[in-house]
Design an enzyme around this catalytic site. Structure first.
Site, PDB file in Angstrom:
ATOM      1  CD  GLU A 189      -2.469   0.996   2.905  1.00  0.00           C
ATOM      2  OE1 GLU A 189      -2.105   0.118   3.718  1.00  0.00           O
ATOM      3  OE2 GLU A 189      -3.404   1.785   3.134  1.00  0.00           O
ATOM      4  CE  LYS A 214      -7.102   0.829   3.841  1.00  0.00           C
ATOM      5  NZ  LYS A 214      -5.825   1.162   4.509  1.00  0.00           N
ATOM      6  CB  CYS A 240      -4.026  -2.189   4.298  1.00  0.00           C
ATOM      7  SG  CYS A 240      -3.075  -2.572   5.795  1.00  0.00           S
TER       8      CYS A 240
HETATM    9  C1  ACM Z   1      -3.900  -0.147   7.174  1.00  0.00           C
HETATM   10  O1  ACM Z   1      -5.023  -0.248   6.661  1.00  0.00           O
HETATM   11  N1  ACM Z   1      -2.898   0.450   6.550  1.00  0.00           N
HETATM   12  C2  ACM Z   1      -3.635  -0.731   8.488  1.00  0.00           C
END
Ligand code: ACM
Length: 259
Positions: free
Chosen positions: A38, A108, A141
């Site tokens: 990420e 995300k 993530c």
């Molecule tokens: C995250 O979502 N970077 C922990």
């Protein structure tokens, strides 16, 4: 098919330096899919929104052109997390790029902690894309905490979930993503980063798991480099647990909460 991850520690707020580093590191690695962490070009632990804007890039900007040009040499499809500039908004996104350029974009959905100060939550559907006859999905993530996200991708035919991450909670995604592999009968590439930024220590331990939830490859916290493995993506099309239990055909969807 050869798939894997590249675990490393990007230099915070130095996209140019990070791309130069990746150019030398990745030019000799050839595979079908390579997943990077990420926010893999900017670093993660921003203190001010100006820093995010300074590192952010359009989904078809110089970062995508960099991976497109690299793909022309290696033949690899790259999946990487990056700070996406879209008009005045910022998204914590993942892009899939091959020798033709941007193939697929994901933003995300589930923002973690201080990310909520910088990024808008994702606004794109959870949709797999095709690589030949294989279907690939992306999550970023903290999305791993939401089984619905992986399940949605799997119900839409995803065979491999590619998961750029910057994990800071130890021993969590290494567990959930194996379970998500098992409960959806998919392959899962968890590409985490390593290193530290101010108060955050990234937990490394990237891994690839198979539709039985077994590890095909894994690395330790400090590892820097690529780890590849060979898979048969067709294995993810068989949803049988026993001869008479088909994971998806046996769902009792009318009894589940759908909101
Ligand atoms: C995250 O979502 N970077 C922990």
């Amino acid at each position: 098919m050869i798939i894997g991850y590249y675990q490393y520690a990007p230099v915070f707020l130095e996209p140019k330096e990070n791309l130069e580093f990746l150019a030398s590191e990745l030019s000799t690695i050839s595979c079908d899919i390579l997943v990077l962490p990420e926010l893999s070009i900017s670093g993660y632990n921003f203190e001010h929104i100006d820093q995010v804007h300074q590192c952010a890039d359009a989904c078809d900007g110089r970062t995508a052109r960099f991976f497109r040009d690299l793909s022309k040499k290696t033949g690899t499809l790259y999946i990487y997390g990056f700070a996406e500039a879209f008009g005045t908004r910022l998204f914590n996104s993942a892009a899939a790029v091959d020798k033709g350029g941007l193939v697929h974009l994901y933003r995300k959905l589930h923002l973690f902690d201080r990310e909520k100060q910088w990024f808008s939550p994702g606004n794109l559907p959870l949709e797999p894309f095709s690589l030949g006859d294989c279907r690939i999905g992306m999550l970023v993530c903290f999305d791993h905490f939401y089984p619905e996200a992986a399940r949605t991708l799997a119900l839409k035919g995803t065979q491999i979930i590619c998961h750029p991450s910057n994990l800071v909670i130890p021993d969590t995604a290494q567990m959930t993503t194996r379970v998500r592999s098992l409960e959806n009968r998919v392959f899962w590439v968890l590409a985490n980063r390593t290193g530290e930024e101010r108060d955050l220590r990234f937990t490394g331990r990237s891994q690839t798991s198979n539709p039985a939830g077994a590890l095909l490859s894994s690395s330790d916290e400090a590892f820097q480099g690529a780890s590849l493995c060979e898979i048969h993506p067709g294995d993810a099309l068989d949803k049988h647990i026993t001869g008479v239990n088909d994971l998806f055909a046996d769902r009792a969807a009318q009894y589940y909460v759908t909101d």
